[in-house]
Every structure is written in C-alpha cells, then in structure tokens.
Design a protein around this motif. Structure first.
Motif, mmCIF file in Angstrom:
data_model
loop_
_atom_site.group_PDB
_atom_site.id
_atom_site.type_symbol
_atom_site.label_atom_id
_atom_site.label_comp_id
_atom_site.label_asym_id
_atom_site.label_seq_id
_atom_site.Cartn_x
_atom_site.Cartn_y
_atom_site.Cartn_z
ATOM 1 N N PHE A 167 0.241 12.869 6.259
ATOM 2 C CA PHE A 167 0.842 13.792 5.288
ATOM 3 C C PHE A 167 2.283 13.368 5.044
ATOM 4 N N ARG A 168 2.620 13.201 3.751
ATOM 5 C CA ARG A 168 4.018 12.985 3.365
ATOM 6 C C ARG A 168 4.309 13.954 2.237
ATOM 7 N N ASP A 169 5.368 14.730 2.408
ATOM 8 C CA ASP A 169 5.666 15.749 1.406
ATOM 9 C C ASP A 169 6.381 15.074 0.233
ATOM 10 N N GLU A 170 5.629 14.290 -0.528
ATOM 11 C CA GLU A 170 6.172 13.501 -1.630
ATOM 12 C C GLU A 170 6.903 14.412 -2.615
ATOM 13 N N ILE A 171 8.046 13.936 -3.113
ATOM 14 C CA ILE A 171 8.834 14.743 -4.048
ATOM 15 C C ILE A 171 8.062 14.931 -5.342
ATOM 16 N N GLY B 161 -3.086 11.478 -9.038
ATOM 17 C CA GLY B 161 -4.224 11.807 -8.186
ATOM 18 C C GLY B 161 -4.046 11.280 -6.772
ATOM 19 N N VAL B 162 -5.051 10.540 -6.293
ATOM 20 C CA VAL B 162 -4.999 10.067 -4.899
ATOM 21 C C VAL B 162 -4.058 8.879 -4.712
ATOM 22 N N MET B 163 -3.468 8.391 -5.801
ATOM 23 C CA MET B 163 -2.582 7.227 -5.638
ATOM 24 C C MET B 163 -1.236 7.631 -5.056
ATOM 25 N N ARG B 164 -0.742 8.791 -5.448
ATOM 26 C CA ARG B 164 0.452 9.321 -4.783
ATOM 27 C C ARG B 164 0.197 10.782 -4.474
ATOM 28 N N SER B 165 -0.537 10.995 -3.409
ATOM 29 C CA SER B 165 -0.854 12.355 -3.004
ATOM 30 C C SER B 165 0.029 12.707 -1.807
ATOM 31 N N ARG B 166 -0.089 13.918 -1.341
ATOM 32 C CA ARG B 166 0.698 14.283 -0.161
ATOM 33 C C ARG B 166 -0.134 14.031 1.097
ATOM 34 N N GLU B 167 -1.422 14.462 1.046
ATOM 35 C CA GLU B 167 -2.307 14.109 2.156
ATOM 36 C C GLU B 167 -3.115 12.893 1.718
ATOM 37 N N PHE B 168 -3.198 11.895 2.559
ATOM 38 C CA PHE B 168 -3.970 10.701 2.209
ATOM 39 C C PHE B 168 -4.467 10.014 3.473
ATOM 40 N N ILE B 169 -5.402 9.091 3.284
ATOM 41 C CA ILE B 169 -5.937 8.383 4.452
ATOM 42 C C ILE B 169 -5.347 6.985 4.501
ATOM 43 N N MET B 170 -4.838 6.650 5.656
ATOM 44 C CA MET B 170 -4.251 5.323 5.846
ATOM 45 C C MET B 170 -4.970 4.628 6.995
ATOM 46 N N LYS B 171 -5.097 3.318 6.871
ATOM 47 C CA LYS B 171 -5.435 2.510 8.041
ATOM 48 C C LYS B 171 -4.101 2.028 8.540
ATOM 49 N N ILE C 248 0.404 -1.891 -7.803
ATOM 50 C CA ILE C 248 0.187 -0.689 -6.988
ATOM 51 C C ILE C 248 0.161 -1.150 -5.535
ATOM 52 N N GLU C 249 1.073 -0.617 -4.728
ATOM 53 C CA GLU C 249 1.141 -1.049 -3.328
ATOM 54 C C GLU C 249 -0.042 -0.472 -2.557
ATOM 55 N N VAL C 250 -0.930 -1.356 -2.116
ATOM 56 C CA VAL C 250 -2.092 -0.885 -1.351
ATOM 57 C C VAL C 250 -2.002 -1.262 0.124
ATOM 58 N N GLY C 251 -1.135 -2.197 0.448
ATOM 59 C CA GLY C 251 -0.988 -2.568 1.847
ATOM 60 C C GLY C 251 0.423 -3.015 2.124
ATOM 61 N N HIS C 252 0.840 -2.893 3.387
ATOM 62 C CA HIS C 252 2.210 -3.244 3.740
ATOM 63 C C HIS C 252 2.204 -3.724 5.183
ATOM 64 N N ILE C 253 2.713 -4.917 5.428
ATOM 65 C CA ILE C 253 2.800 -5.413 6.805
ATOM 66 C C ILE C 253 4.271 -5.629 7.168
ATOM 67 N N TYR D 223 1.197 -2.283 10.386
ATOM 68 C CA TYR D 223 0.410 -2.801 9.262
ATOM 69 C C TYR D 223 -0.371 -1.644 8.635
ATOM 70 N N GLY D 224 -0.048 -1.278 7.392
ATOM 71 C CA GLY D 224 -0.703 -0.125 6.762
ATOM 72 C C GLY D 224 -1.544 -0.513 5.562
ATOM 73 N N ILE D 225 -2.625 0.235 5.373
ATOM 74 C CA ILE D 225 -3.406 0.093 4.134
ATOM 75 C C ILE D 225 -3.696 1.496 3.623
ATOM 76 N N GLY D 226 -3.457 1.728 2.330
ATOM 77 C CA GLY D 226 -3.731 3.036 1.725
ATOM 78 C C GLY D 226 -5.200 3.109 1.326
ATOM 79 N N THR E 182 -7.205 5.684 0.637
ATOM 80 C CA THR E 182 -7.499 6.530 -0.530
ATOM 81 C C THR E 182 -6.884 5.932 -1.798
ATOM 82 N N ARG E 183 -5.694 5.349 -1.669
ATOM 83 C CA ARG E 183 -5.041 4.778 -2.851
ATOM 84 C C ARG E 183 -5.848 3.628 -3.433
ATOM 85 N N ILE E 184 -6.531 2.873 -2.562
ATOM 86 C CA ILE E 184 -7.318 1.728 -3.031
ATOM 87 C C ILE E 184 -8.363 2.163 -4.055
HETATM 88 P P1 ATP Z 1 5.277 4.028 -1.465
HETATM 89 O O1 ATP Z 1 6.375 2.994 -1.620
HETATM 90 O O2 ATP Z 1 4.163 3.865 -2.449
HETATM 91 O O3 ATP Z 1 5.780 5.422 -1.346
HETATM 92 P P2 ATP Z 1 5.399 3.433 1.288
HETATM 93 O O4 ATP Z 1 5.963 2.073 1.219
HETATM 94 O O5 ATP Z 1 6.241 4.577 1.629
HETATM 95 O O6 ATP Z 1 4.595 3.731 -0.066
HETATM 96 P P3 ATP Z 1 3.976 2.718 3.699
HETATM 97 O O7 ATP Z 1 4.786 3.467 4.676
HETATM 98 O O8 ATP Z 1 4.155 1.267 3.557
HETATM 99 O O9 ATP Z 1 4.122 3.423 2.259
HETATM 100 O O10 ATP Z 1 2.444 3.119 3.935
HETATM 101 C C1 ATP Z 1 1.359 2.208 3.990
HETATM 102 C C2 ATP Z 1 0.431 2.399 2.810
HETATM 103 O O11 ATP Z 1 0.015 3.754 2.662
HETATM 104 C C3 ATP Z 1 1.062 2.056 1.480
HETATM 105 O O12 ATP Z 1 1.022 0.673 1.267
HETATM 106 C C4 ATP Z 1 0.189 2.816 0.509
HETATM 107 O O13 ATP Z 1 -0.954 2.064 0.176
HETATM 108 C C5 ATP Z 1 -0.233 4.036 1.298
HETATM 109 N N1 ATP Z 1 0.524 5.233 0.865
HETATM 110 C C6 ATP Z 1 1.810 5.512 1.129
HETATM 111 N N2 ATP Z 1 2.177 6.684 0.583
HETATM 112 C C7 ATP Z 1 1.079 7.174 -0.052
HETATM 113 C C8 ATP Z 1 0.810 8.363 -0.807
HETATM 114 N N3 ATP Z 1 1.751 9.269 -1.010
HETATM 115 N N4 ATP Z 1 -0.435 8.529 -1.320
HETATM 116 C C9 ATP Z 1 -1.395 7.610 -1.103
HETATM 117 N N5 ATP Z 1 -1.203 6.475 -0.404
HETATM 118 C C10 ATP Z 1 0.017 6.249 0.123
#
Ligand code: ATP
Ligand code: MG
Length: 562
Positions: A139-143, A148-158, A405-410, A440-443, A445-447
């Motif tokens: 959960f991230r309380d996004e501003i 939709g699920v691309m920038r949601s507050r609750e999401f699933i991450m690996k 669209i950022e889907v993964g971050h290492i 190492y994160g992968i979004g 739900t965002r994918i």
């Molecule tokens: P963003 O820059 O998009 O806010 P972030 O760099 O803060 O993302 P990370 O901390 O790198 O995100 O999280 C790992 C992955 O989780 C991201 O690469 C992204 O795919 C996914 N993710 C992050 N925030 C969200 C969100 N609010 N909704 C859906 N997926 C998310």
C-alpha cells in the motif's frame, strides 16, 4: 469455462473516470471493478491474467535461485525507526495503531522486514549469497492514484532482496536479477527497455528500471542513437555544452513589460525565442528560499534539484507570499540581478549572452544581460531535464525521448539497511561483516495495465498469448436451437480442454454479434466459430485476434492453429 457460469459482465459504455485505454478496457472487459480511490477488486477474468503474470515471474525467480517467502503486510514502526525511514518516508506511508496504541504501517516496500529476517537467520558467510522474494500486496498512499491498476494505492508487487558478503557478490546477484527480469518481460511478450534510474526513496547506488514502452507512460526515457545508453529522464545527466561566453553585443536595459508574466508572453512581447530568456524559480531550502535558474526553454528536473545541498527534498516551490518577501516583486518578474538568496544556475546557462530575465520589479524585465558584465560568472549545476537532440553523456551520439511505464526496478542498496540495522555475518576470519544488499521489484498488477496499453485495438484487448485469460473462445451459432451445433461445441470444448487449452465456451443464448464483440473486447487470442453450415462442410471458422479476417478451415486444420 462456460460463459454462462462465469458471471462476466462487460460494459459497452466507456467509464467516465478512466483516462487511458488500458483502464477503460479493463473496466469494460470486466477485469477489475473500482472500490474506492486507488483500490480495485480483481474479478475472476482479471485474476486469471494476474495469475499468469505471477506464474511467469515466479518461475523465472525460482530459476534464478531466489527463495520465495511471505512477509507480513503490516509492519511495526520500530523497524522503520531503526532504518530512519519512519520520519523520512512521508505521506505515502499509511500509518496506523493497534489497540495498545502501538504504531504500525502497511508496507509500501519491505527492506526493513527482510533486513530483520536476515540479521536473525544469517550468521555465516557460508549461507551467502541468498535472495529472498515474495509476491504480495503493498500500500502506498499515492497523491494522485490514476490509470486504474497502473497507479493504484493498493497493488501487488514481487519484491526480492539479495544478501552478499561483499560488493562483488552483490554485483553478481544484481546481474542475475537483470537476466531474470529480461527473461520475464521477454516471456510476457512485452516490448520493453532497460534504463538507468534514480534510486528514489529506497536509496542506494546503482539502479535500473525496466519500462514497457507506451505513449501513455508516465515516465520519459532518453536513449542514445549511437550506443546503448538509456536513462529515465529523472536521472539522465547533462553537462555544459559551451565553455565560454560570447562578447556582449547589447546594453543592459530595464524595460516595462506590463502584465507579461510567462516566458511565452515575454517571447511574444519582445519577439524572441524562449532560449534567449533566463527563468528563475524560487524553491524552499533548509535556510530559507533558494533560486534555481534555467534557460527559458528548459524544464526543471525536480529529482536532480532536490539533491542539491540546501534545497528542500521533496522539491517545493516557494509560496507567492514567500517570493514577494525575498524578491520584492511577485512571481513572473523575478530575476538574478539584485537577488540576495543562494542561487544555482543550470549548466545550459553557460554560453548565454544578451539574454532577458525578470526585472525584480512588478511589470519590468531586463534585456541585454551578460554574465561577467551584469552578473558574476556562475558555477553551474545539473538541474534540467534532457531534451531531444541533447548530446549523450558519453558524447558519442544524440538523445531521443520516448515514453515508458515502469514495470520493474532493480537496485544495489549496498549496506544502507544492513548497516543501520546491524545485519552482519561472520567472514572466514571470524570477523563480523556487514552484508551487501540488493532489492528488486516488479509491479505485478501494473504489468496487466501496461500489457494492454501496448496490445489493443478499437475492438478491445489483444492479449499476448502468455497473459491471455483463455487461449481459445468457442462461439457456437444458434446453439440453443441446433442440437448439432450444441453437440459439436460440447465435444470440441472437452477435446480442447483435455489437450490442455484454457477454453471459454460462449454458451449464452445471445446474438452472435454480441458474442463476437465480447470475444474481441476480452482479447482471447484464438476464436473458433461453430455453425450448422460449417459443420455440414466439416469446417470451423477460425480467427486469430490480431488478424482482420477469419478463415474457414477443416476441423483438423483449425485445431492446428491453436
Ligand atoms: P513510481 O515511480 O511509478 O511511483 P516507484 O519507483 O516508486 O514507482 P518502486 O519502489 O521501484 O516504485 O516499486 C517497484 C515496482 O512496483 C515499480 O517498478 C512499479 O512497477 C510498481 N509500483 C510502484 N508503485 C505502484 C503503484 N502505485 N501502483 C502500481 N504499481 C506500482
Ligand atoms: Mg521505481
């Protein structure tokens, strides 16, 4: 699956609050339903897609030797106080209290928890390297939750976390994840690019992002036409391109510019180009406001600017009142001449001459300004976004800009968390050694949203095969009036299922047009139509979702297409 038993409701109307195509299609196809801002239910159809994403991610993580575990979503504040992030993380962190008034947060990420696991479990260098991962709700309380699920507050991450004895071990773990991520996005059938990135809130040194390329992407990516340099614009570096300043060719003059407050208005008023102007932004700093100066056609890069010592992080523009207080004039007329707060000039101001900027007085601007004569020649810093055509940092080529669209971050975290939280192992000499970490994160739900952004047409979603909720949809025509069609459809359904296909049998008593429209909307890769006429000829009508035409094929031939 029989459509009549699947409870799927598709929508004809485009939902009003959905801005981008993936969000619209996910709602229309019944993949997700909105509960509240940034909160979504994954409906059965959507969940099938999500599970397929998870399966690919899990397989590749396992193949890379990572170990799956599952950490609590709710985390005690003490851990975050130990790492120093309880105060730093800001309003993205959802904080809560239990019945004993103890503080907790809902995990936006799990560096603290995994470091706590590691300091308790790992005692010896012999247990390293180790890489733990989980697939879990964050959960991230996004501003601004949106898309939709691309920038949601609750999401699933690996999220995965590696532990190594030293930097060279971390380099190897990081490289393994780079390889695994590449395999994941290739297998998912997505067009993607790996780019250098800023480490953001999580911290650490080296980091790279995996971006699915799409025009609707929130991130701008700069890449070189001459080598493999690619970077998120947030962290794409600029260097001064000029080395000196031309001789002044005009006098300094203060001009009345009534009501001219923007660069655009100024250029129109004076008939000049934005690059002949200097813009001044007043932002908050640790000891009062700070001025940032850029060429008029350039954009401030907040990620770079907030790293300058003395500038507030996150970057915050000074209020109009504060601007008046330190400059004596309102926003729109601020400039460096007569400014007595700390000033930072962007690299691209090197080489500017005879330029225009605010007059530090309402409705006034200076023209013909020159460094060295009217202003001291400044030290410059990198605070702007790169633009199309800028030289690459290696100097070999030029930059182009695309969106992703950022889907993964290492990340290479190094010892940031292990140091703060005392995660050590015994080295061969019996000494305690702080472990080197990567994360190492992968979004997940965002994918799903990102895949749709890249794969759709006017009729709906076009799933890449590895993501499709069903492989094939069977569309019997007049099944409820023709036993022949009904029997043929039922037999085909069982036969395909037995062959291992995920099959959707559209057994609804609705017009064929409705069935075709829904099959296209939900994006099933293969469609087989069963009709009396076709059966009489021993044929099925086959259509691949990406093709515009269907083909009548002999039954065997049609099945081969799957
Ligand atoms: P963003 O820059 O998009 O806010 P972030 O760099 O803060 O993302 P990370 O901390 O790198 O995100 O999280 C790992 C992955 O989780 C991201 O690469 C992204 O795919 C996914 N993710 C992050 N925030 C969200 C969100 N609010 N909704 C859906 N997926 C998310
Ligand atoms: Mg990121």
């Amino acid at each position: 699956m029989r459509f009549s038993e699947f409870g799927l409701t598709t929508l004809k109307e485009v939902p009003a609050d959905a801005e981008i195509v993936s969000h619209k299609l996910m709602l229309r196809a019944g993949l997700i339903r909105r509960l509240a801002s940034g909160l979504f239910t994954w409906m059965p159809l959507g969940l099938r897609v999500l599970r397929r994403v998870e399966a690919v991610v899990r397989e590749e993580m396992d193949r890379a030797g990572a170990l799956e575990l599952l950490m609590p979503a709710v985390q005690p504040a003490e851990l975050w106080q130990e790492s120093g992030r309880w105060d730093k993380y800001g309003p993205l962190l959802l904080r809560m209290q239990d019945r004993h008034a103890r503080d907790y947060c809902f995990g936006p990420t799990h560096e603290e928890v995994i470091t706590d696991v590691a300091r308790k479990e790992l005692r010896s260098y012999k247990q390293l390297p180790i890489n733990y991962y989980q697939i879990q709700t964050k959960f991230r309380d996004e501003i601004r939750p949106r898309f939709g699920v691309m920038r949601s507050r609750e999401f699933i991450m690996k999220d995965a976390y590696s532990f190594d004895a030293d930097q060279s071990g971390l380099d190897a773990s990081y490289a393994r994840m780079h390889t695994a991520y590449t395999a994941i996005f290739e297998r998912l059938g997505l067009e993607f690019r790996v780019v250098d990135a800023d480490s953001g809130e999580i911290g650490g040194s080296r980091s790279q992002e995996f971006h699915v390329l799409a025009d609707s992407g929130e991130d701008a990516i700069a890449y070189s036409d001459a080598d493999d340099y690619a970077s998120n614009i947030e962290s794409a570096a600029t260097t001064p391109t000029a080395s000196g300043y031309p001789e002044p060719s005009s006098e300094l003059e203060k001009l009345a510019t009534p009501g001219v407050k923007t660069i655009e208005a100024l250029c129109k008023f004076l008939d000049i180009e934005p690059k002949q102007t200097l813009k001044t932004l007043i932002v908050e700093g640790s000891d009062g406001p700070v001025a940032l100066l850029l060429r008029g056609d350039h954009e401030l890069n907040s990620v770079k600017a907030q790293k300058i010592p003395g500038v507030a992080s996150p970057l915050t523009l000074a209020s109009p009142e504060a601007v008046v207080k330190v400059t004596g004039c309102g926003p729109g007329f601020v400039g460096p001449i007569g400014m007595d707060i700390p000033t930072f000039y962007d690299h691209a101001t090197v080489g500017m001459s005879d330029f225009v900027c605010g007059g530090m007085e309402k409705n006034m601007h200076y023209v013909g300004i020159n460094f060295g004569r009217d202003l001291p020649t400044p030290q410059t810093v990198d605070i702007r976004n790169v633009i199309e055509g800028d030289p690459t940092p290696g100097g070999k080529g030029r930059l182009s800009i695309t969106r992703g669209i950022e889907v993964g971050h290492i990340f290479q975290l190094g010892t940031k968390y292990s140091e703060a939280m005392g995660a050590t192992v015994q080295n061969p000499d019996g000494q305690n050694q702080v472990m080197a970490m990567g994360c190492y994160g992968i979004g997940i739900t965002r994918i799903v949203g990102a895949a749709i952004e890249q794969n759709h047409d006017d009729a709906g979603i076009i799933w890449p095969a590895p993501l499709a909720p069903f492989d094939v949809v069977l569309v019997p025509i007049n099944m409820h009036r023709s036993d022949e069609v009904k029997d043929a459809a039922e037999i085909l359904y069982l036969e395909l299922k037995a062959a291992g296909h995920e099959v959707l049998l559209d057994d609804r008593d609705v017009r064929p047009g409705v069935k075709f429209a829904d099959a296209e909307l939900i994006g099933i890769p293969h469609r087989l139509v069963i009709s009396e006429r076709g059966l009489a000829a021993g044929q099925l009508e086959y259509r691949y979702r990406r093709d515009s035409e269907s083909r009548n094929l002999d039954r065997e031939e049609a099945l081969k297409q799957l």
